[in-house]
Design a protein around this motif. Structure first.
Motif, PDB file in Angstrom:
ATOM      1  N   ASN A 260       0.829  -1.218   0.000  1.00 37.01           N
ATOM      2  CA  ASN A 260       0.000   0.000   0.000  1.00 37.01           C
ATOM      3  C   ASN A 260       0.861   1.267   0.000  1.00 37.01           C
ATOM      4  O   ASN A 260       0.537   2.272   0.628  1.00 37.01           O
ATOM      5  N   ASN A 261       2.020   1.202  -0.715  1.00 41.61           N
ATOM      6  CA  ASN A 261       2.881   2.369  -0.851  1.00 41.61           C
ATOM      7  C   ASN A 261       2.317   3.293  -1.923  1.00 41.61           C
ATOM      8  O   ASN A 261       1.967   2.845  -3.015  1.00 41.61           O
ATOM      9  N   LYS A 262       2.230   4.570  -1.620  1.00 39.89           N
ATOM     10  CA  LYS A 262       1.707   5.553  -2.562  1.00 39.89           C
ATOM     11  C   LYS A 262       2.833   6.206  -3.334  1.00 39.89           C
ATOM     12  O   LYS A 262       3.949   6.290  -2.872  1.00 39.89           O
ATOM     13  N   SER A 263       2.506   6.661  -4.543  1.00 36.12           N
ATOM     14  CA  SER A 263       3.477   7.419  -5.322  1.00 36.12           C
ATOM     15  C   SER A 263       3.718   8.756  -4.654  1.00 36.12           C
ATOM     16  O   SER A 263       2.885   9.273  -3.917  1.00 36.12           O
ATOM     17  N   ASP A 264       4.916   9.332  -4.889  1.00 37.97           N
ATOM     18  CA  ASP A 264       5.225  10.633  -4.313  1.00 37.97           C
ATOM     19  C   ASP A 264       4.217  11.686  -4.743  1.00 37.97           C
ATOM     20  O   ASP A 264       3.846  12.567  -3.968  1.00 37.97           O
ATOM     21  N   MET A 265       3.755  11.633  -5.968  1.00 37.02           N
ATOM     22  CA  MET A 265       2.823  12.609  -6.510  1.00 37.02           C
ATOM     23  C   MET A 265       1.397  12.074  -6.433  1.00 37.02           C
ATOM     24  O   MET A 265       1.096  11.007  -6.947  1.00 37.02           O
ATOM     25  N   ASP A 266       0.528  12.829  -5.775  1.00 36.16           N
ATOM     26  CA  ASP A 266      -0.876  12.445  -5.646  1.00 36.16           C
ATOM     27  C   ASP A 266      -1.631  12.943  -6.882  1.00 36.16           C
ATOM     28  O   ASP A 266      -2.280  13.993  -6.850  1.00 36.16           O
ATOM     29  N   ILE A 267      -1.520  12.178  -7.952  1.00 35.99           N
ATOM     30  CA  ILE A 267      -2.116  12.592  -9.227  1.00 35.99           C
ATOM     31  C   ILE A 267      -3.627  12.675  -9.133  1.00 35.99           C
ATOM     32  O   ILE A 267      -4.256  13.584  -9.700  1.00 35.99           O
ATOM     33  N   ASP A 268      -4.240  11.757  -8.407  1.00 38.71           N
ATOM     34  CA  ASP A 268      -5.704  11.754  -8.292  1.00 38.71           C
ATOM     35  C   ASP A 268      -6.218  13.042  -7.660  1.00 38.71           C
ATOM     36  O   ASP A 268      -7.167  13.662  -8.159  1.00 38.71           O
ATOM     37  N   THR A 269      -5.584  13.457  -6.551  1.00 39.37           N
ATOM     38  CA  THR A 269      -6.023  14.681  -5.876  1.00 39.37           C
ATOM     39  C   THR A 269      -5.789  15.908  -6.745  1.00 39.37           C
ATOM     40  O   THR A 269      -6.647  16.793  -6.840  1.00 39.37           O
ATOM     41  N   LEU A 270      -4.638  15.966  -7.396  1.00 40.18           N
ATOM     42  CA  LEU A 270      -4.343  17.110  -8.262  1.00 40.18           C
ATOM     43  C   LEU A 270      -5.326  17.194  -9.423  1.00 40.18           C
ATOM     44  O   LEU A 270      -5.732  18.290  -9.825  1.00 40.18           O
ATOM     45  N   THR A 271      -5.723  16.044  -9.941  1.00 40.98           N
ATOM     46  CA  THR A 271      -6.700  16.025 -11.039  1.00 40.98           C
ATOM     47  C   THR A 271      -8.062  16.485 -10.556  1.00 40.98           C
ATOM     48  O   THR A 271      -8.757  17.263 -11.240  1.00 40.98           O
ATOM     49  N   LYS A 272      -8.471  16.038  -9.372  1.00 43.95           N
ATOM     50  CA  LYS A 272      -9.781  16.432  -8.828  1.00 43.95           C
ATOM     51  C   LYS A 272      -9.820  17.932  -8.530  1.00 43.95           C
ATOM     52  O   LYS A 272     -10.845  18.582  -8.739  1.00 43.95           O
ATOM     53  N   ILE A 273      -8.724  18.468  -8.036  1.00 47.17           N
ATOM     54  CA  ILE A 273      -8.674  19.910  -7.758  1.00 47.17           C
ATOM     55  C   ILE A 273      -8.909  20.704  -9.041  1.00 47.17           C
ATOM     56  O   ILE A 273      -9.694  21.658  -9.075  1.00 47.17           O
ATOM     57  N   ALA A 274      -8.220  20.302 -10.107  1.00 45.91           N
ATOM     58  CA  ALA A 274      -8.361  21.010 -11.385  1.00 45.91           C
ATOM     59  C   ALA A 274      -9.762  20.839 -11.963  1.00 45.91           C
ATOM     60  O   ALA A 274     -10.378  21.815 -12.421  1.00 45.91           O
ATOM     61  N   ASP A 275     -10.289  19.600 -11.931  1.00 44.80           N
ATOM     62  CA  ASP A 275     -11.620  19.353 -12.501  1.00 44.80           C
ATOM     63  C   ASP A 275     -12.708  20.092 -11.735  1.00 44.80           C
ATOM     64  O   ASP A 275     -13.674  20.591 -12.325  1.00 44.80           O
ATOM     65  N   THR A 276     -12.576  20.180 -10.411  1.00 43.83           N
ATOM     66  CA  THR A 276     -13.590  20.853  -9.588  1.00 43.83           C
ATOM     67  C   THR A 276     -13.704  22.326  -9.939  1.00 43.83           C
ATOM     68  O   THR A 276     -14.804  22.890  -9.960  1.00 43.83           O
ATOM     69  N   THR A 277     -12.601  22.962 -10.253  1.00 39.02           N
ATOM     70  CA  THR A 277     -12.587  24.409 -10.496  1.00 39.02           C
ATOM     71  C   THR A 277     -12.648  24.785 -11.974  1.00 39.02           C
ATOM     72  O   THR A 277     -12.597  25.972 -12.310  1.00 39.02           O
ATOM     73  N   GLY A 278     -12.735  23.786 -12.855  1.00 39.70           N
ATOM     74  CA  GLY A 278     -12.782  24.080 -14.282  1.00 39.70           C
ATOM     75  C   GLY A 278     -11.420  24.244 -14.920  1.00 39.70           C
ATOM     76  O   GLY A 278     -11.317  24.724 -16.052  1.00 39.70           O
ATOM     77  N   GLY A 279     -10.379  23.834 -14.208  1.00 41.21           N
ATOM     78  CA  GLY A 279      -9.029  23.914 -14.757  1.00 41.21           C
ATOM     79  C   GLY A 279      -8.608  22.604 -15.392  1.00 41.21           C
ATOM     80  O   GLY A 279      -9.438  21.844 -15.903  1.00 41.21           O
ATOM     81  N   LYS A 280      -7.320  22.319 -15.307  1.00 47.07           N
ATOM     82  CA  LYS A 280      -6.806  21.111 -15.942  1.00 47.07           C
ATOM     83  C   LYS A 280      -5.525  20.679 -15.233  1.00 47.07           C
ATOM     84  O   LYS A 280      -4.774  21.514 -14.714  1.00 47.07           O
ATOM     85  N   PHE A 281      -5.318  19.355 -15.182  1.00 38.56           N
ATOM     86  CA  PHE A 281      -4.099  18.821 -14.585  1.00 38.56           C
ATOM     87  C   PHE A 281      -3.092  18.490 -15.682  1.00 38.56           C
ATOM     88  O   PHE A 281      -3.445  17.921 -16.721  1.00 38.56           O
ATOM     89  N   PHE A 282      -1.837  18.853 -15.430  1.00 37.68           N
ATOM     90  CA  PHE A 282      -0.748  18.542 -16.355  1.00 37.68           C
ATOM     91  C   PHE A 282       0.358  17.831 -15.581  1.00 37.68           C
ATOM     92  O   PHE A 282       0.556  18.069 -14.390  1.00 37.68           O
ATOM     93  N   GLN A 283       1.053  16.964 -16.290  1.00 34.86           N
ATOM     94  CA  GLN A 283       2.195  16.297 -15.687  1.00 34.86           C
ATOM     95  C   GLN A 283       3.412  16.504 -16.564  1.00 34.86           C
ATOM     96  O   GLN A 283       3.376  16.296 -17.781  1.00 34.86           O
TER      97      GLN A 283
END
Length: 341
Positions: A260-283
């Protein structure tokens, strides 16, 4: 050609306070309304002296009444005219210069946590840490945002407002270049960075046209504000958030999933933040990708600029004021000569 330039320059001559010309006839009005007091001179009679030189005296009266002249000296007239011209504040305007204002507010939130020192990015063929790569790309992004107001927030364990929204993009760029890893703590408070942005926008009474570009290489490990709750509040205020994940992300192996080790980058949370506000996630896994991301954001947030005009001006009141001073000296000198004679 010189006469043409002179005429063109005089055509740009203007007066800031032209109403001061109304005071030009003031001395003449005062001399007409207020009459000078008549001075009575009593002659000093010396009979013994007069008896000796009586044959040499003219036939006219020995002492005549001193008739005061109501005429103003010519130098005084010139001095008063010079003072009035100076008081009108003559100026010459230069050519009109356009000034662009877009009305767009952009806040940059940059992660300064300890993980940003990982050297997995390349800049000009050299391996550099993530923050150095970010500074290079974001500085270029700032330089291309003409007419915008920009602000800067840095965050680690805590979030700090380095620069409020300002048109002085050079200052924002300088503050970004001076930012160092760990100066805000070694953890990552993404929620606090969003919350501080909302607080600043609320105080500055903006938000409907504001954009937050949040750049991080990790997940929320510190702070009091939950990132998703902050994103919901940002949506209510009209703040659009672009989230940018920086650095190489290792793929999870079977052992990582089992432990149950997580990646250093929380991609799911960053994506949800962008989608909630009408923005976009980039990597961005490298500097080239990061530059392309900011170019893409630059196009998405490009707006029609309102163009305002302003004109530089040169004040010329010191010249007539200096002339009035010289004339006052000449007038005083001429009066002293009369008294001496």
């Amino acid at each position: 050609m010189q006469w043409h330039n002179l005429i063109e320059t005089l055509s740009n001559l203007s007066f800031i306070w032209p109403w001061m010309l109304a005071f030009l006839p003031l001395p003449w009005i005062i001399s007409r309304v207020i009459k000078p007091a008549q001075k009575q001179h009593t002659p000093l009679l010396a009979p013994q002296i007069i008896a000796r030189i009586e044959d040499q005296l003219p036939a006219e009266n020995l002492v005549e009444a001193n008739q005061s002249s109501s005429k103003m000296p010519f130098l005084a007239i010139l001095m008063w005219i010079s003072l009035i011209v100076a008081s009108t504040r003559p100026v010459i305007y230069s050519d009109t210069t356009p000034f662009q204002i877009s009305g767009k507010e952009i806040i940059l939130a940059v992660d300064l946590s300890g993980s940003m020192q990982k050297e997995d990015m390349y800049l000009d063929g050299n391996e550099v840490n993530r923050l150095v790569a970010v500074k290079s790309v974001v500085s270029d992004f700032i330089a291309h945002r003409k007419g915008d107001r920009m602000g800067l927030i840095v965050f680690g364990t805590q979030a700090f407002l380095q620069s409020p929204l300002t048109y002085d993009l050079n200052t924002v760029n300088t503050l970004l270049k001076e930012a160092q890893i760990g100066m805000a703590g070694n953890n990552t408070a993404i929620g606090d960075a969003i919350g501080l942005t909302l607080k600043h926008l609320y105080k500055s009474k903006t938000g409907h046209s504001a954009v937050l570009i949040l750049l991080t290489d990790g997940s929320n490990t510190a702070g009091k504000v939950d990132p998703l709750d902050a994103a919901k509040k940002a949506k209510e205020m009209g703040l659009k958030i672009y989230t940018v994940g920086v650095g190489m992300v290792k793929s999870r192996t079977g052992l990582d999933i089992f432990m149950n080790n997580k990646s250093d980058m929380d991609i799911d949370t960053l994506t949800k933040i962008a989608d909630t506000t009408g923005g976009k996630f980039f990597q961005a896994n490298d500097t080239k990708q990061l530059a392309q991301i900011y170019q893409h954001i630059n196009k998405l947030e490009s707006v029609e600029h309102n163009v305002y005009n302003y004109r530089m001006r040169t004040e010329y009141y010191p010249w007539p004021l200096g002339l009035a001073f010289i004339l006052s000296l000449l007038l005083a000198w001429s009066q002293l000569r009369k008294m001496g004679a």
